[in-house]
Design an enzyme around this catalytic site. Sequence first.
Site, short mmCIF file in Angstrom:
data_model
loop_
_atom_site.label_atom_id
_atom_site.label_comp_id
_atom_site.label_asym_id
_atom_site.label_seq_id
_atom_site.Cartn_x
_atom_site.Cartn_y
_atom_site.Cartn_z
N MET A 1 44.81 39.37 47.46
CA MET A 1 43.85 38.36 47.89
C MET A 1 43.24 37.64 46.71
SD MET A 1 43.80 37.70 51.00
CE MET A 1 42.53 36.49 50.65
N ALA B 1 34.09 40.78 51.11
CA ALA B 1 35.17 40.76 52.09
C ALA B 1 35.94 42.08 52.09
CB ALA B 1 36.12 39.61 51.79
N THR B 2 35.41 43.07 51.40
CA THR B 2 36.04 44.39 51.37
C THR B 2 35.75 45.13 52.67
OG1 THR B 2 35.81 44.48 48.97
CG2 THR B 2 36.11 46.56 50.10
N THR B 3 36.70 45.92 53.13
CA THR B 3 36.50 46.72 54.34
C THR B 3 36.33 48.18 53.96
OG1 THR B 3 38.89 46.94 54.64
CG2 THR B 3 37.82 45.11 55.76
N HIS C 1 49.00 45.54 60.57
CA HIS C 1 48.88 45.06 59.19
C HIS C 1 50.06 45.53 58.35
CE1 HIS C 1 44.67 44.24 60.35
NE2 HIS C 1 44.68 43.38 59.36
N LYS D 1 48.32 48.49 53.59
CA LYS D 1 46.90 48.59 53.98
C LYS D 1 46.54 50.05 54.19
CE LYS D 1 43.42 46.71 57.15
NZ LYS D 1 42.54 46.25 56.06
#
Length: 398
Positions: free
Chosen positions: A13, A86-88, A142, A146
């Site tokens: 990203m 935007a990190t999960t 995904h 991931k």
Amino acid sequence: MLNIVINGACGRMGRMIADVAQTDNNINIVAGVDKFAAGATMSFPLFENLKDVNAGADVIVDFSKAEALPDVLDYCRRTGAACILATTAYSPAEEAMVKEAAKTISVFRTANMSLGINLMLDLVGKAAAFLPDFDIEIVEAHHKAKVDAPSGTALMIANAINDSVNVDKEYVYGRHHKSQLRTKEEIGIHALRGGSVAGDHKVYFMGMEETLEVSHSAQSRAVFARGALAAAYYMQGREPGLYSMRDLLLESMAVTHVYTYTDQALISLDMKACEIPCLLKTIGDNKINIDMISQSRAKNGISELSISVDAVNAERARDIIGKFGKTQLICPAGKISIEGQGMERQSGVAGRAISCVSEEGIEPYIITTSETRIDMCIPVESVTTAAKAVKAAFGLNK
């Protein structure tokens, strides 16, 4: 010029954001940070540690790992930059850290930067509210690299559904460990991993003999990069606080529709304030719909009352009022209705709308407002002019 630092610059990203940013002459990537920066080559300076960044930035965009959060927040405290998170896979403790930091710095937090996904959250929430007896299952897919499962976006979707229903639903992750019937109070969440899938999410609402499916598919990571840069623009110069993609979307939706009506009638009269409820009830009992009501503060027990009704019912309404022994003024009227979901998140929308109508020399008879709507009863001959003025003021003529 918008100056940006990318944290996680060497990741998928990070590189995508850098590539998309090159197409915008108003964006300047001043630095990138990545623990694998050694030996990497980018069009901007690279650092292994955020503490070593010496370039000033308006915003830092973080697409790295959850463990980078303390350093990102510390950077923002030191420099005054806003941050895009935007990190999960943040833990509850890390989520609490974000909320605490937002008291003193500007934080934009989302698990998915796609504009389409964030619209999907509204759609599934409305569907869940309208279909309380339907079973709900979420399936997400995904790429094989991931790590977290289910995705942060799948949890966002589940939370949006839960926020829209009256009973808290249980999240059930897969069903291999359960040999029992499904209950109404659960949302099934299932994760698929493989290939190079950028991100697919499907929500199934399954009822008796019918199924509704709401789905979103990201064809490329560029979708998330563009969303991140839109967030960066949005956050430039923001006051401290916790912001989301919903805030960004709603700001662009301050006014989305202007409707016009030319079939109204205005009735105005002075009467005893204590009798107004009885009058309005009598009008309703006679099956006449009152559209807008304005009542002034009583002086010596007398208030000025103005109501608007359909023109075809104007004479009947006046006859009813006449039974109360009052004098009245009746005249043709029109109405413009101004709508936009973003009104609830912005100040001054009503003021702008009323001002642009006033600048055309139009004096509204009645104005009513709510979180997402402004109605003005105005002279019928002024409806078209008023609507054009509002559309021009809010960019609806594009």
